[in-house]
Design a protein around this motif. Structure first.
Motif, mmCIF file in Angstrom:
data_model
loop_
_atom_site.group_PDB
_atom_site.id
_atom_site.type_symbol
_atom_site.label_atom_id
_atom_site.label_comp_id
_atom_site.label_asym_id
_atom_site.label_seq_id
_atom_site.Cartn_x
_atom_site.Cartn_y
_atom_site.Cartn_z
ATOM 1 N N ALA A 147 42.707 -15.230 -45.236
ATOM 2 C CA ALA A 147 43.202 -16.494 -45.796
ATOM 3 C C ALA A 147 44.726 -16.494 -45.854
ATOM 4 C CB ALA A 147 42.615 -16.715 -47.183
ATOM 5 N N SER A 148 45.311 -15.392 -46.274
ATOM 6 C CA SER A 148 46.776 -15.354 -46.339
ATOM 7 C C SER A 148 47.394 -15.357 -44.943
ATOM 8 C CB SER A 148 47.251 -14.140 -47.141
ATOM 9 O OG SER A 148 46.890 -12.952 -46.493
ATOM 10 N N ALA A 149 46.775 -14.670 -43.997
ATOM 11 C CA ALA A 149 47.299 -14.679 -42.625
ATOM 12 C C ALA A 149 47.169 -16.059 -41.999
ATOM 13 C CB ALA A 149 46.566 -13.643 -41.775
ATOM 14 N N GLY A 150 46.075 -16.757 -42.278
ATOM 15 C CA GLY A 150 45.914 -18.113 -41.769
ATOM 16 C C GLY A 150 46.958 -19.062 -42.344
ATOM 17 N N ALA A 151 47.215 -18.942 -43.656
ATOM 18 C CA ALA A 151 48.247 -19.774 -44.273
ATOM 19 C C ALA A 151 49.621 -19.461 -43.691
ATOM 20 C CB ALA A 151 48.246 -19.565 -45.790
ATOM 21 N N CYS A 152 49.873 -18.184 -43.453
ATOM 22 C CA CYS A 152 51.163 -17.784 -42.881
ATOM 23 C C CYS A 152 51.328 -18.295 -41.462
ATOM 24 C CB CYS A 152 51.301 -16.265 -42.912
ATOM 25 S SG CYS A 152 51.465 -15.628 -44.574
ATOM 26 N N ARG A 153 50.257 -18.297 -40.721
ATOM 27 C CA ARG A 153 50.349 -18.812 -39.354
ATOM 28 C C ARG A 153 50.615 -20.313 -39.359
ATOM 29 N NH1 ARG A 153 47.602 -17.729 -33.765
ATOM 30 N NH2 ARG A 153 48.393 -19.579 -32.750
ATOM 31 N N LEU A 154 49.931 -21.031 -40.240
ATOM 32 C CA LEU A 154 50.123 -22.474 -40.295
ATOM 33 C C LEU A 154 51.534 -22.861 -40.729
ATOM 34 C CD1 LEU A 154 46.741 -23.639 -41.855
ATOM 35 C CD2 LEU A 154 47.538 -24.001 -39.514
ATOM 36 N N ARG A 155 52.105 -22.103 -41.643
ATOM 37 C CA ARG A 155 53.419 -22.442 -42.187
ATOM 38 C C ARG A 155 54.566 -21.626 -41.619
ATOM 39 N NH1 ARG A 155 52.285 -27.102 -43.191
ATOM 40 N NH2 ARG A 155 51.023 -27.562 -45.008
ATOM 41 N N GLY A 156 54.286 -20.587 -40.846
ATOM 42 C CA GLY A 156 55.342 -19.774 -40.262
ATOM 43 C C GLY A 156 56.032 -18.856 -41.251
ATOM 44 N N TRP A 157 55.336 -18.449 -42.305
ATOM 45 C CA TRP A 157 55.918 -17.564 -43.307
ATOM 46 C C TRP A 157 55.984 -16.143 -42.779
ATOM 47 C CZ3 TRP A 157 52.005 -19.836 -47.217
ATOM 48 C CH2 TRP A 157 52.440 -21.096 -47.626
ATOM 49 N N LYS A 158 57.037 -15.441 -43.134
ATOM 50 C CA LYS A 158 57.249 -14.075 -42.643
ATOM 51 C C LYS A 158 57.032 -13.006 -43.713
ATOM 52 C CE LYS A 158 58.930 -15.502 -38.671
ATOM 53 N NZ LYS A 158 57.993 -15.707 -37.632
ATOM 54 N N ARG A 159 57.228 -13.307 -44.978
ATOM 55 C CA ARG A 159 57.161 -12.283 -46.018
ATOM 56 C C ARG A 159 55.754 -12.034 -46.521
ATOM 57 N NH1 ARG A 159 61.835 -15.326 -47.518
ATOM 58 N NH2 ARG A 159 63.697 -14.129 -47.031
ATOM 59 N N LEU A 160 54.948 -13.066 -46.624
ATOM 60 C CA LEU A 160 53.621 -12.929 -47.203
ATOM 61 C C LEU A 160 52.702 -11.995 -46.414
ATOM 62 C CD1 LEU A 160 52.041 -13.991 -49.663
ATOM 63 C CD2 LEU A 160 51.047 -15.667 -48.125
ATOM 64 N N PRO A 161 52.729 -11.988 -45.080
ATOM 65 C CA PRO A 161 51.856 -11.057 -44.365
ATOM 66 C C PRO A 161 52.177 -9.594 -44.662
ATOM 67 C CG PRO A 161 52.739 -12.665 -42.845
ATOM 68 C CD PRO A 161 53.412 -12.878 -44.145
ATOM 69 N N VAL A 162 53.431 -9.297 -44.881
ATOM 70 C CA VAL A 162 53.810 -7.924 -45.214
ATOM 71 C C VAL A 162 53.193 -7.534 -46.548
ATOM 72 C CG1 VAL A 162 55.764 -6.418 -45.743
ATOM 73 C CG2 VAL A 162 55.935 -8.074 -43.888
ATOM 74 N N LEU A 163 53.257 -8.424 -47.522
ATOM 75 C CA LEU A 163 52.668 -8.150 -48.829
ATOM 76 C C LEU A 163 51.149 -8.037 -48.741
ATOM 77 C CD1 LEU A 163 54.847 -10.541 -51.015
ATOM 78 C CD2 LEU A 163 55.094 -8.075 -50.704
ATOM 79 N N ALA A 164 50.531 -8.867 -47.915
ATOM 80 C CA ALA A 164 49.079 -8.787 -47.747
ATOM 81 C C ALA A 164 48.679 -7.461 -47.101
ATOM 82 C CB ALA A 164 48.583 -9.962 -46.905
ATOM 83 N N ASN A 165 49.433 -7.030 -46.096
ATOM 84 C CA ASN A 165 49.153 -5.739 -45.454
ATOM 85 C C ASN A 165 49.312 -4.592 -46.442
ATOM 86 O OD1 ASN A 165 48.733 -7.081 -43.060
ATOM 87 N ND2 ASN A 165 50.704 -6.542 -42.191
ATOM 88 N N LEU A 166 50.392 -4.608 -47.216
ATOM 89 C CA LEU A 166 50.619 -3.563 -48.202
ATOM 90 C C LEU A 166 49.534 -3.550 -49.283
ATOM 91 C CD1 LEU A 166 54.484 -3.732 -48.665
ATOM 92 C CD2 LEU A 166 53.167 -1.928 -47.569
ATOM 93 N N GLY A 167 49.117 -4.734 -49.711
ATOM 94 C CA GLY A 167 48.068 -4.810 -50.728
ATOM 95 C C GLY A 167 46.745 -4.263 -50.245
ATOM 96 N N LEU A 168 46.345 -4.645 -49.043
ATOM 97 C CA LEU A 168 45.086 -4.144 -48.491
ATOM 98 C C LEU A 168 45.161 -2.640 -48.253
ATOM 99 C CD1 LEU A 168 42.260 -4.707 -47.426
ATOM 100 C CD2 LEU A 168 43.271 -5.263 -45.229
ATOM 101 N N ALA A 169 46.252 -2.172 -47.708
ATOM 102 C CA ALA A 169 46.403 -0.733 -47.477
ATOM 103 C C ALA A 169 46.425 0.039 -48.795
ATOM 104 C CB ALA A 169 47.679 -0.462 -46.682
ATOM 105 N N SER A 170 47.015 -0.527 -49.829
ATOM 106 C CA SER A 170 47.031 0.129 -51.135
ATOM 107 C C SER A 170 45.636 0.270 -51.717
ATOM 108 C CB SER A 170 47.917 -0.648 -52.110
ATOM 109 O OG SER A 170 49.236 -0.678 -51.658
ATOM 110 N N TRP A 171 44.807 -0.765 -51.547
ATOM 111 C CA TRP A 171 43.435 -0.677 -52.035
ATOM 112 C C TRP A 171 42.648 0.387 -51.275
ATOM 113 C CZ3 TRP A 171 40.944 -1.643 -56.211
ATOM 114 C CH2 TRP A 171 41.401 -2.615 -57.088
ATOM 115 N N VAL A 172 42.903 0.513 -49.984
ATOM 116 C CA VAL A 172 42.226 1.555 -49.205
ATOM 117 C C VAL A 172 42.642 2.931 -49.703
ATOM 118 C CG1 VAL A 172 42.042 2.589 -46.911
ATOM 119 C CG2 VAL A 172 41.868 0.115 -47.176
ATOM 120 N N VAL A 173 43.918 3.129 -49.945
ATOM 121 C CA VAL A 173 44.404 4.431 -50.424
ATOM 122 C C VAL A 173 43.828 4.739 -51.808
ATOM 123 C CG1 VAL A 173 46.481 5.662 -51.177
ATOM 124 C CG2 VAL A 173 46.483 4.411 -49.019
#
Length: 187
Positions: free
Chosen positions: A107-133
């Protein structure tokens, strides 16, 4: 009135004000707080219902960010990433946790693609990776399939969904098929 710019003198005065986004954020925080209080403090709702409601509120906040901006998307993402930590269950299920996190990431990647946001995908990646760790380090009965699935969703989403605008501009400039993305571009 401010959002629709119905009155020119009022909309000119508040052109840079993020009043609708701030009101939406306040409403989202109020809903998240009320749901958490109903679960944790008062015991009105169980863990499954609390998890579902907190997840729906945070995903709705991500959806409303398409209208109100990237700051609201950050709030929705943060609420989504904190939701599993707020709701404790007697029988935790890694499949539900990482399935939810994969949906949040998409959902966050889709929103970022639609709006061209650059910062939110980094936070989403970090959040998902943090939960895995956290899951790998704290789990007694480690099941590798759910975190691997969510990481594969992140990798596939990064390859096919995000960064859509940058690849689309590069693709329009090159004359060949999809393999043109593999060629080095002139400086």
């Amino acid at each position: 009135i401010v959002r629709r710019k119905a009155l020119p003198q009022v909309s000119g005065r508040y052109a840079n004000a993020m009043i609708p986004g701030a009101l939406t954020a306040a409403g989202a925080v109020s809903l998240l707080g009320a749901t958490y209080a109903a679960h944790a403090y008062y015991g009105f709702i169980g863990p499954a219902a609390a998890f579902a409601l907190l997840g729906l509120i945070s995903l709705a906040t991500l959806g409303l960010s398409l209208l109100h901006g990237q700051a609201l998307a950050g709030l929705g993402l943060a609420a989504s990433l904190v939701t599993p930590a707020l709701v404790s269950s007697t029988a935790p299920n890694a499949g539900v946790l990482f399935g939810f996190l994969a949906v949040v990431w998409l959902a966050s990647a889709g929103a970022c693609r639609l709006r061209g946001w650059k910062r939110l995908p980094v936070l989403a990646n970090l959040g998902l990776a943090s939960w895995v760790v956290v899951y790998v380090l704290t789990s007694d009965g480690f099941d590798a399939l759910p975190p691997a699935f969510s990481l594969l969703v992140m990798i596939a989403g990064t390859a096919f969904l995000w960064p859509g605008a940058d690849i689309a501009q590069t693709a329009d400039a090159a004359p060949l098929g999809w393999w043109r993305l593999l060629r080095p571009q002139p400086l």
